[in-house]
Design a protein around this motif. Sequence first.
Motif, PDB file in Angstrom:
ATOM      1  N   UNK A 148       7.272   1.850  -7.209  1.00  0.00           N
ATOM      2  CA  UNK A 148       8.280   2.521  -8.297  1.00  0.00           C
ATOM      3  C   UNK A 148       7.480   2.309  -9.614  1.00  0.00           C
ATOM      4  N   UNK A 149       7.905   3.506 -10.636  1.00  0.00           N
ATOM      5  CA  UNK A 149       7.211   3.340 -11.995  1.00  0.00           C
ATOM      6  C   UNK A 149       7.560   2.139 -12.797  1.00  0.00           C
ATOM      7  N   UNK A 150       8.893   1.603 -12.288  1.00  0.00           N
ATOM      8  CA  UNK A 150       9.180   0.375 -13.199  1.00  0.00           C
ATOM      9  C   UNK A 150       8.224  -0.818 -13.118  1.00  0.00           C
ATOM     10  N   UNK A 151       7.784  -0.800 -11.714  1.00  0.00           N
ATOM     11  CA  UNK A 151       6.674  -1.724 -11.185  1.00  0.00           C
ATOM     12  C   UNK A 151       5.271  -1.407 -11.897  1.00  0.00           C
ATOM     13  N   UNK A 152       4.819  -0.317 -11.910  1.00  0.00           N
ATOM     14  CA  UNK A 152       3.552   0.022 -12.845  1.00  0.00           C
ATOM     15  C   UNK A 152       4.011  -0.189 -14.168  1.00  0.00           C
ATOM     16  N   UNK A 202      -1.274   3.983   1.808  1.00  0.00           N
ATOM     17  CA  UNK A 202      -3.022   4.136   1.582  1.00  0.00           C
ATOM     18  C   UNK A 202      -3.191   4.881   0.285  1.00  0.00           C
ATOM     19  N   UNK A 203      -2.322   5.711   0.280  1.00  0.00           N
ATOM     20  CA  UNK A 203      -2.596   6.616  -1.065  1.00  0.00           C
ATOM     21  C   UNK A 203      -2.220   5.845  -2.200  1.00  0.00           C
ATOM     22  N   UNK A 250      -0.113   0.099  -5.702  1.00  0.00           N
ATOM     23  CA  UNK A 250       0.246  -0.808  -4.810  1.00  0.00           C
ATOM     24  C   UNK A 250      -0.855  -1.636  -4.288  1.00  0.00           C
ATOM     25  N   UNK A 251      -0.588  -3.042  -3.942  1.00  0.00           N
ATOM     26  CA  UNK A 251      -1.572  -4.111  -3.678  1.00  0.00           C
ATOM     27  C   UNK A 251      -1.548  -3.635  -2.048  1.00  0.00           C
TER      28      UNK A 251
END
Lengths: 452, 452, 452
Positions: free
Chosen positions: A90-94, C421-422, C429-430
């Motif tokens: 999610x963008x919040x995660x970024x 993967x993207x 994402x890790x």
Amino acid sequence: MARALHAQVAALPIVAPHGHTDAGWFARDEAFGNPNDLLVVPDHYVTRMLHSQGVGLDEMGVPERDGSAVVQPRAAWRTFAANYALFRGTPSGLWLDHTFSEVFGLDVRLDAGTADHYYDTIAARLAEPAFRPRALFERFGIEVLATTDSPLDDLADHDRLVADGWGGPGGRVVTTFRPDPVVDPDFDGFPGNVARLGELTGEPTTTWAGYLDALRRRRADFRARGATATDHGHPSPATADLDPVTCQRLLDGALAGTLDAAGAERFRAQVLTEMAAMSLDDGMVLQIHPGSRRNHSPGLLRRFGRDRGADIPGPTDYVESLRPLLDRFGEEPDLRIILFTLDESAYTRELAPLAGYYPCITLGAPWWFLDSVEGMWRYRRAVIETAGFANTAGFNDDTRAFLSIPARHDVARRVDCGFLATLVTEHRLDLDDAHELAVDCAVNLAHRAYNL
Amino acid sequence: MARALHAQVAALPIVAPHGHTDAGWFARDEAFGNPNDLLVVPDHYVTRMLHSQGVGLDEMGVPERDGSAVVQPRAAWRTFAANYALFRGTPSGLWLDHTFSEVFGLDVRLDAGTADHYYDTIAARLAEPAFRPRALFERFGIEVLATTDSPLDDLADHDRLVADGWGGPGGRVVTTFRPDPVVDPDFDGFPGNVARLGELTGEPTTTWAGYLDALRRRRADFRARGATATDHGHPSPATADLDPVTCQRLLDGALAGTLDAAGAERFRAQVLTEMAAMSLDDGMVLQIHPGSRRNHSPGLLRRFGRDRGADIPGPTDYVESLRPLLDRFGEEPDLRIILFTLDESAYTRELAPLAGYYPCITLGAPWWFLDSVEGMWRYRRAVIETAGFANTAGFNDDTRAFLSIPARHDVARRVDCGFLATLVTEHRLDLDDAHELAVDCAVNLAHRAYNL
Amino acid sequence: MARALHAQVAALPIVAPHGHTDAGWFARDEAFGNPNDLLVVPDHYVTRMLHSQGVGLDEMGVPERDGSAVVQPRAAWRTFAANYALFRGTPSGLWLDHTFSEVFGLDVRLDAGTADHYYDTIAARLAEPAFRPRALFERFGIEVLATTDSPLDDLADHDRLVADGWGGPGGRVVTTFRPDPVVDPDFDGFPGNVARLGELTGEPTTTWAGYLDALRRRRADFRARGATATDHGHPSPATADLDPVTCQRLLDGALAGTLDAAGAERFRAQVLTEMAAMSLDDGMVLQIHPGSRRNHSPGLLRRFGRDRGADIPGPTDYVESLRPLLDRFGEEPDLRIILFTLDESAYTRELAPLAGYYPCITLGAPWWFLDSVEGMWRYRRAVIETAGFANTAGFNDDTRAFLSIPARHDVARRVDCGFLATLVTEHRLDLDDAHELAVDCAVNLAHRAYNL
């Protein structure tokens, strides 16, 4: 190539012409509170996601309207940390990861095991002078930031900013005229709000002419605190062009609380057209943020109030809704309307064609649920071919989460550079144009759209 | 792989079964006028973009309805050139660059500094015999091109083309029956248009039966000039199946100018069903181009007339709108309806499912604002999985800008080959099938869809 | 990286919590019939595509309602084979190719020339014990599969499965409560269906309370056969919260056949809310599959009955439609509603925001026309950023075509791994999270969403 384009814009100043940070932070320049109150409580992107998985807002430390006790900040933070995996993808995660790493220098992952380490580190930093609001503002490289304020706000924070040399016309922190509480008959306490508007301005707000004069006066007050724009969060972009007798009748009904849903919609519709007329006089940019069905959960509204995450977009028509306003002002060269949407189906169907024809219409940045990597790609791919870059308003972060501002602008700049690089690679754009447009998207278009 | 596929189709003849070029160009085969009248004035993609940034149509040399003076062509061209950067990232930019480079051999960029060089070079070329309409037609490798004409047109240009061996059934330039002026009660001068239709055909167009007979006769006249299709630009794809008494009453109202908006919509809806019935008799393909709210700016309409860029799409329903027609003719094996859209949200929701079920429905190419690199990719990705290739109508350029035809077909062929190459790469299609489908998309599907 | 992720999930068991296979296949475990009856006749994806190109359903061997003769299976198969090129680029093509190759070991392409070879090979295999339903079920690695059954079904097949140790709560083959025939007043034979429901349960289904009790009883009967979910195929997701007197009046009208369209819609709307109330009591998951305009072709319905391909989606509103139900139960922690859509425009506008806020809402997998490579990519790109992975329900195949189940799950797993993967490649994402989420998407999310 995307990296080369990004390198050119990564360090450019941040222009933040639309958002919902608290002017008081910058006016008082006091240390922020605890990590949870800064990073969780005010960010409805965060609270809605936790809520969707069964975490109560009280467990997150969100205050209830009736003042009932909520959990302590550290306990709330631990709940947040234990559920942090929800934000993967999610963008919040970024944005949060960027904030943790770039602002606070944290280099382990947030989870239940690191919750206290995070809490203590952030709390310690927030107590340092370098983490005061103005210091962060400068560290973030923000050139100008606009808050949004109600006409009923006394603007004392902005007065202080003006006095300090931080605010006022051309200043670093400016305001935006957001009149929803006094122009939306469905807003909580509307009749009282309008009465208060009358007191503040000395205008007889029970007459249509007096009501408009009062709005006019407050617009002037906002301009004196640096505002270059107004902002309208209506359920739809409906506009109207009614005669004064009808307008008075609608106002009477709104004040008496007797308007039905259609009447309230007509009232808001007429107000938008009046705002456009006033913009022609005073030069303020008209922002329309339509399409959210706010307070979708009556239970949440009752317990925790507005803006806690229970807002759901709905289908939004522009082409017929805007017709009354555009029939009157659409060809005016000196009017600027920035249109936003939560309904992507309108991008190629209505919004890009409107912006690509009407001189007064500019397309706002991807908004709210669309303010994300994928959302920004879809926006660029859908909008540019018909509207061109010149009819778009650059990026704005629209955030209550002050610390996420650098992250949000960086994500936008990366996507824009990726998009431009794709066009160059596919022989649809020259490289020198891509470099110029990267700067436009990062800074210049926002300057121009908001008269900054 | 995309390049290999493209190499195979790049030089195939151009099939242009739907567009809005002027039959008179090919009938008279005279030299085109000045560069501005050829490349700017008739291209509403160009004029709308300039207009959106505050350039008046008079400054572009677009004639006003009342004959007021406009700027001279060279001055208008300079304005266009000075604003050419607006087209970066747009399909118009791609098409114009292609035209400048491939047709006129220009190898510098168009801007304020090169405006006169461009103007002089293009003007000089246009005076050469090799740049006459028929010479360009052959140089472009066009196999067949359809214009669209009104039933009130005397078809003299097409008669000349028939006489010259260029037109008529199976010819190089054919017509298309576009009856909007006589079937849309909201069309400018509708009652007079219908009266004129009666004069042209000798049918009593004040009776429903006579009105239908008149349309039938004109369809035959068009077929004699090579038409294989009709075309309908209604605001919606509404259809109806009404009894003759109701039809007569609607016609009476339309001729008296007393129909309200709903009545006009029912009239157009009934006409579509009648057109389908006539298509079953005479074999003409029925094209429906719905969803544009035309003449959105009343000011522009008053000063400059129709088709100047002020057309904005709106939401378009197909599944209920087409039901009356489909209930009657949907399973007919000998009917062909080509559906277009300006509302991409209907691709996977309605259009691909309709085309993937009904034998009579074929999906038209991406249209107007969607006739772009990104628009064509979205079309392929959205439509093919449900409709398959066989239920699509190939490409058509739909253009008034004759010189852009090779560019438009080339862009379409490149996107289609890119899409096919992607399918092969992802093991979703065999390579030999991709080669076959590339040719289908470039030529065969259009042949088949339009009975060419 | 996508391949590494896929390697990890490729061999995981198949969880198939929603579909339309025949419980009788697994109960009786008899050899399947001929290739055409197995692979063509029940698969409306296949029949609709052939039909769209003019092949009659009778030519495909689809039985007519009146029992009229249809062509023999081998002749029908030849027709199918001769038209197999229609499926290039479609998901049906992928699924069929996978079935031919992986299940039957066929290694030449299907076309007119190989039709008999295919027919004979498949027919021979189907006669072998290893190709009996239960053997294939185990070979496919299916862990659990849910059928959908009507409350009027005697559930004898499921009883046999329970008796055999294959069915019942926690079993391999379970049922799903799909009450459309007794809750949709527009369903064929509704009054008789409700009377039959009364007979089956001993409840007085002419009273609203008795009607609800009857539904409650049948839900219990279904739970005893392993059902963990109900499923509702309404034209819209409209819900209502009406008083009992109004409910009784609607039921009276529905049984008398006097309800108009709006009344039928209110009836269905009220039923959805009642189903949610019952779910709170008995723990069954509520699936809503709205938005299909079923039986769009009256001619087809007359000759061949329901579910033959003539179903066309339409615009679907969620945000207002679900409000009555959500106002009552939206914040209930123990309710689970899985929402599906055929209208992709609702993904970012309504569905992801709803799922990302309400604890009771989970987003179902891409459905029907969207259950494809491109459709699944659009779903992931549109939904995850706002809803997160945790608010999605994993994959389900929703198929009548039993042999396509491995292919469908494999396509979904490949797309999900490609998407993950993207995200990793773009530093969103890790990698370790991607591995965990790949397993979630393949298996865990479905387990959790359906209480399996």
